[in-house]
Design a protein around this motif. Structure first.
Motif, PDB file in Angstrom:
ATOM      1  N   PRO A   1      18.775  39.525  89.757  1.00 28.91           N
ATOM      2  CA  PRO A   1      19.007  40.970  89.764  1.00 28.91           C
ATOM      3  C   PRO A   1      20.314  41.327  89.063  1.00 28.91           C
ATOM      4  CG  PRO A   1      18.281  40.219  91.915  1.00 28.91           C
ATOM      5  CD  PRO A   1      18.541  38.982  91.108  1.00 28.91           C
ATOM      6  N   GLY A   2      20.253  42.319  88.190  1.00 26.91           N
ATOM      7  CA  GLY A   2      21.451  42.763  87.481  1.00 26.91           C
ATOM      8  C   GLY A   2      21.903  41.832  86.373  1.00 26.91           C
ATOM      9  N   GLN A   3      21.060  40.885  85.981  1.00 27.50           N
ATOM     10  CA  GLN A   3      21.439  39.919  84.961  1.00 27.50           C
ATOM     11  C   GLN A   3      20.485  39.974  83.765  1.00 27.50           C
ATOM     12  OE1 GLN A   3      21.436  36.195  87.221  1.00 27.50           O
ATOM     13  NE2 GLN A   3      23.675  36.271  87.304  1.00 27.50           N
ATOM     14  N   VAL A   4      20.940  39.393  82.646  1.00 29.72           N
ATOM     15  CA  VAL A   4      20.091  39.244  81.467  1.00 29.72           C
ATOM     16  C   VAL A   4      20.225  37.816  80.954  1.00 29.72           C
ATOM     17  CG1 VAL A   4      20.319  41.671  80.806  1.00 29.72           C
ATOM     18  CG2 VAL A   4      21.887  39.984  79.838  1.00 29.72           C
ATOM     19  N   ARG A   5      19.149  37.342  80.338  1.00 32.02           N
ATOM     20  CA  ARG A   5      19.225  36.057  79.639  1.00 32.02           C
ATOM     21  C   ARG A   5      19.324  36.326  78.153  1.00 32.02           C
ATOM     22  NH1 ARG A   5      14.538  32.453  81.038  1.00 32.02           N
ATOM     23  NH2 ARG A   5      13.440  33.581  79.379  1.00 32.02           N
ATOM     24  N   ILE A   6      20.278  35.650  77.516  1.00 32.12           N
ATOM     25  CA  ILE A   6      20.529  35.816  76.089  1.00 32.12           C
ATOM     26  C   ILE A   6      20.144  34.536  75.359  1.00 32.12           C
ATOM     27  CG2 ILE A   6      22.289  36.242  74.328  1.00 32.12           C
ATOM     28  CD1 ILE A   6      23.904  37.689  76.534  1.00 32.12           C
ATOM     29  N   ARG A   7      19.298  34.668  74.348  1.00 30.71           N
ATOM     30  CA  ARG A   7      19.014  33.560  73.448  1.00 30.71           C
ATOM     31  C   ARG A   7      20.193  33.470  72.495  1.00 30.71           C
ATOM     32  NH1 ARG A   7      16.016  29.747  74.901  1.00 30.71           N
ATOM     33  NH2 ARG A   7      14.784  31.386  75.891  1.00 30.71           N
ATOM     34  N   VAL A   8      20.960  32.394  72.581  1.00 32.51           N
ATOM     35  CA  VAL A   8      22.243  32.292  71.882  1.00 32.51           C
ATOM     36  C   VAL A   8      22.033  32.112  70.384  1.00 32.51           C
ATOM     37  CG1 VAL A   8      24.385  30.983  71.662  1.00 32.51           C
ATOM     38  CG2 VAL A   8      23.361  31.336  73.929  1.00 32.51           C
ATOM     39  N   ALA A   9      22.694  32.958  69.609  1.00 31.66           N
ATOM     40  CA  ALA A   9      22.720  32.805  68.153  1.00 31.66           C
ATOM     41  C   ALA A   9      24.037  32.210  67.688  1.00 31.66           C
ATOM     42  CB  ALA A   9      22.492  34.150  67.468  1.00 31.66           C
ATOM     43  N   ALA A  10      25.120  32.458  68.440  1.00 41.04           N
ATOM     44  CA  ALA A  10      26.439  31.950  68.074  1.00 41.04           C
ATOM     45  C   ALA A  10      27.347  31.974  69.301  1.00 41.04           C
ATOM     46  CB  ALA A  10      27.046  32.780  66.947  1.00 41.04           C
ATOM     47  N   ALA A  11      28.238  30.979  69.372  1.00 39.32           N
ATOM     48  CA  ALA A  11      29.214  30.893  70.462  1.00 39.32           C
ATOM     49  C   ALA A  11      30.544  30.468  69.874  1.00 39.32           C
ATOM     50  CB  ALA A  11      28.760  29.893  71.522  1.00 39.32           C
ATOM     51  N   ALA A  12      31.586  31.259  70.100  1.00 40.43           N
ATOM     52  CA  ALA A  12      32.901  30.959  69.537  1.00 40.43           C
ATOM     53  C   ALA A  12      33.631  29.929  70.390  1.00 40.43           C
ATOM     54  CB  ALA A  12      33.733  32.237  69.430  1.00 40.43           C
ATOM     55  N   VAL A  13      34.493  29.151  69.736  1.00 45.95           N
ATOM     56  CA  VAL A  13      35.319  28.141  70.401  1.00 45.95           C
ATOM     57  C   VAL A  13      36.687  28.756  70.686  1.00 45.95           C
ATOM     58  CG1 VAL A  13      36.408  25.878  70.170  1.00 45.95           C
ATOM     59  CG2 VAL A  13      34.101  26.265  69.258  1.00 45.95           C
ATOM     60  N   ASN A  14      37.110  28.700  71.948  1.00 45.20           N
ATOM     61  CA  ASN A  14      38.349  29.334  72.376  1.00 45.20           C
ATOM     62  C   ASN A  14      39.239  28.356  73.149  1.00 45.20           C
ATOM     63  OD1 ASN A  14      38.128  32.296  71.686  1.00 45.20           O
ATOM     64  ND2 ASN A  14      36.175  32.005  72.756  1.00 45.20           N
ATOM     65  N   PRO A  15      40.534  28.673  73.279  1.00 44.94           N
ATOM     66  CA  PRO A  15      41.423  27.794  74.032  1.00 44.94           C
ATOM     67  C   PRO A  15      40.959  27.530  75.462  1.00 44.94           C
ATOM     68  CG  PRO A  15      42.715  29.356  72.767  1.00 44.94           C
ATOM     69  CD  PRO A  15      41.282  29.770  72.609  1.00 44.94           C
ATOM     70  N   VAL A  16      40.337  28.515  76.118  1.00 49.45           N
ATOM     71  CA  VAL A  16      39.881  28.305  77.487  1.00 49.45           C
ATOM     72  C   VAL A  16      38.822  27.209  77.548  1.00 49.45           C
ATOM     73  CG1 VAL A  16      38.105  30.114  77.401  1.00 49.45           C
ATOM     74  CG2 VAL A  16      39.089  29.451  79.596  1.00 49.45           C
ATOM     75  N   ASP A  17      38.004  27.080  76.500  1.00 50.12           N
ATOM     76  CA  ASP A  17      36.991  26.037  76.473  1.00 50.12           C
ATOM     77  C   ASP A  17      37.640  24.654  76.429  1.00 50.12           C
ATOM     78  OD1 ASP A  17      35.284  28.228  76.199  1.00 50.12           O
ATOM     79  OD2 ASP A  17      35.181  28.024  74.022  1.00 50.12           O
ATOM     80  N   VAL A  18      38.692  24.544  75.629  1.00 48.21           N
ATOM     81  CA  VAL A  18      39.427  23.283  75.536  1.00 48.21           C
ATOM     82  C   VAL A  18      40.084  22.961  76.882  1.00 48.21           C
ATOM     83  CG1 VAL A  18      41.357  22.120  74.397  1.00 48.21           C
ATOM     84  CG2 VAL A  18      39.815  23.568  73.069  1.00 48.21           C
ATOM     85  N   ALA A  19      40.641  23.982  77.538  1.00 49.99           N
ATOM     86  CA  ALA A  19      41.313  23.773  78.821  1.00 49.99           C
ATOM     87  C   ALA A  19      40.338  23.323  79.904  1.00 49.99           C
ATOM     88  CB  ALA A  19      42.030  25.050  79.242  1.00 49.99           C
ATOM     89  N   VAL A  20      39.134  23.899  79.919  1.00 54.67           N
ATOM     90  CA  VAL A  20      38.122  23.459  80.889  1.00 54.67           C
ATOM     91  C   VAL A  20      37.726  22.013  80.614  1.00 54.67           C
ATOM     92  CG1 VAL A  20      35.761  23.808  81.704  1.00 54.67           C
ATOM     93  CG2 VAL A  20      37.245  25.774  81.340  1.00 54.67           C
ATOM     94  N   ARG A  21      37.458  21.713  79.344  1.00 53.51           N
ATOM     95  CA  ARG A  21      37.034  20.366  78.968  1.00 53.51           C
ATOM     96  C   ARG A  21      38.076  19.312  79.344  1.00 53.51           C
ATOM     97  NH1 ARG A  21      38.705  19.501  73.596  1.00 53.51           N
ATOM     98  NH2 ARG A  21      40.323  18.291  74.675  1.00 53.51           N
ATOM     99  N   ALA A  22      39.350  19.647  79.154  1.00 49.60           N
ATOM    100  CA  ALA A  22      40.423  18.702  79.418  1.00 49.60           C
ATOM    101  C   ALA A  22      40.788  18.608  80.901  1.00 49.60           C
ATOM    102  CB  ALA A  22      41.657  19.089  78.611  1.00 49.60           C
ATOM    103  N   GLY A  23      40.229  19.498  81.725  1.00 51.69           N
ATOM    104  CA  GLY A  23      40.521  19.472  83.154  1.00 51.69           C
ATOM    105  C   GLY A  23      41.712  20.291  83.571  1.00 51.69           C
ATOM    106  N   PHE A  24      42.329  21.009  82.625  1.00 49.91           N
ATOM    107  CA  PHE A  24      43.531  21.769  82.972  1.00 49.91           C
ATOM    108  C   PHE A  24      43.231  22.905  83.941  1.00 49.91           C
ATOM    109  CE2 PHE A  24      45.113  20.562  78.488  1.00 49.91           C
ATOM    110  CZ  PHE A  24      45.577  19.343  78.965  1.00 49.91           C
TER     111      PHE A  24
END
Length: 317
Positions: free
Chosen positions: A27-50
């Motif tokens: 409820p209240g959500q949508v599913r998006i078929r991904v065409a593109a996803a940008a790489v950001n510093p937060v992604d690196v921080a999650v991956r590294a465990g920070f």
């Protein structure tokens, strides 16, 4: 479907493309078929465990933690399913969205992602998916930081890291608010940053407080610290001014009566729609450094960590 996940934090090699169950929108959500996803510093921080070490998400392997955590905040794509109660979005709509949750089984680095409808807005019509995907996190961070500064038209603003993704958007959005911008970045970026609308430019490496006060006597009214220079940038602000860091946990002390805060970015469909409209009006400039396939997420993270990018790396499924 495929999703890029992390089970054990580490370097770029910790990213794993896995087959996962395709999510269904609630409820209240949508599913998006991904065409593109940008790489950001937060992604690196999650991956590294920070982010886990900082208490912003469960530590990997701790009781109750997920076996694998999805990566990716920025998405552009097409709605292909909607949950109950969603009236303003429909299958087939081209959209942008922000996944502002850290602890998820699949993020934007995936074939599909489910987001709350309040985190999704129509994509800009004049930008391709790769450029549109650079807009949500960085554009919202810049916009919400300017809201926190609350400077009046005609005021002076220092933007550090002005050639970066957040900094570039911040300069353009500040100029649209009638602010006079002093920008700092690498010496080779002066033409780029002035093109965004900066009135004054200070090359990185100079004593920032002195250099800014040389062009704005007494100091600027506010600073948006996208480069995380902290006290170095605070020195350029007049007493009683305002200072916002783009990371909520790295703001310097409030010296000289300066109002100091950090922006904790949040998804906001209305603001996303405003940003998209500014792109379509030619007032906001998305920038892409390189596009890579989803399977090369580890390569993208390695390239990101080398630095020197002007624009975002973008993954495409």
């Amino acid at each position: 479907m495929r999703a890029v996940t992390v089970t054990t934090p580490g370097g770029p090699e910790a990213l794993e493309v896995r087959d996962v169950q395709e999510p269904a929108p609630g409820p209240g959500q949508v599913r998006i078929r991904v065409a593109a996803a940008a790489v950001n510093p937060v992604d690196v921080a999650v991956r590294a465990g920070f982010m886990a070490l900082g208490g912003l998400m469960p530590e990997f392997g701790s009781p109750g933690a997920r076996e694998a955590v999805g990566i990716g905040w920025d998405v552009a794509g097409t709605v292909d399913a909607v949950g109950a109660g969603v009236g303003h979005l429909a299958p087939g709509d081209a959209v942008i969205g922000l996944n502002d949750r850290l602890d998820v089984p699949a993020g934007a680095y995936a074939d599909a992602v489910v987001l709350d409808a309040g985190a999704v807005a129509p994509a800009p019509r004049t930008a391709d998916a790769a450029h549109a995907a650079t807009l949500p996190l960085n554009g919202l961070t810049a916009l919400q930081a300017l809201d926190l500064l609350a400077l009046e038209p005609g005021g002076t603003l220092l933007v550090t890291g002005a050639a970066g993704a957040v900094g570039g958007y911040a300069v353009e959005l500040a100029v649209l608010r009638g602010l006079r911008v002093v920008a700092t970045a690498g010496a080779d970026d002066e033409e780029l940053v002035r093109g965004f609308g900066a009135e004054h430019f200070v090359p990185r490496g100079e004593h920032l407080g002195d250099a800014v006060r040389a062009v704005v006597p007494g100091g600027v009214d506010g600073a948006l610290d996208a480069a995380l220079l902290k006290v170095g940038a605070l020195e350029a602000v007049r007493g009683g001014g305002a200072f916002v860091s783009v990371r909520g946990d790295t703001a310097p002390p409030p010296l000289r009566g300066i109002r100091v805060t950090g922006v904790w970015v949040r998804a906001d469909a209305v603001q996303l729609g405003l940003l998209a409209a500014l792109v379509d009006a030619g007032r906001l400039t998305p920038r892409v450094a390189e596009v890579l396939p989803l399977a090369e997420a580890a390569k993208a993270h390695g390239r990101f960590q080398e630095g020197g990018l002007r624009g975002r790396l973008v993954l495409v499924p």
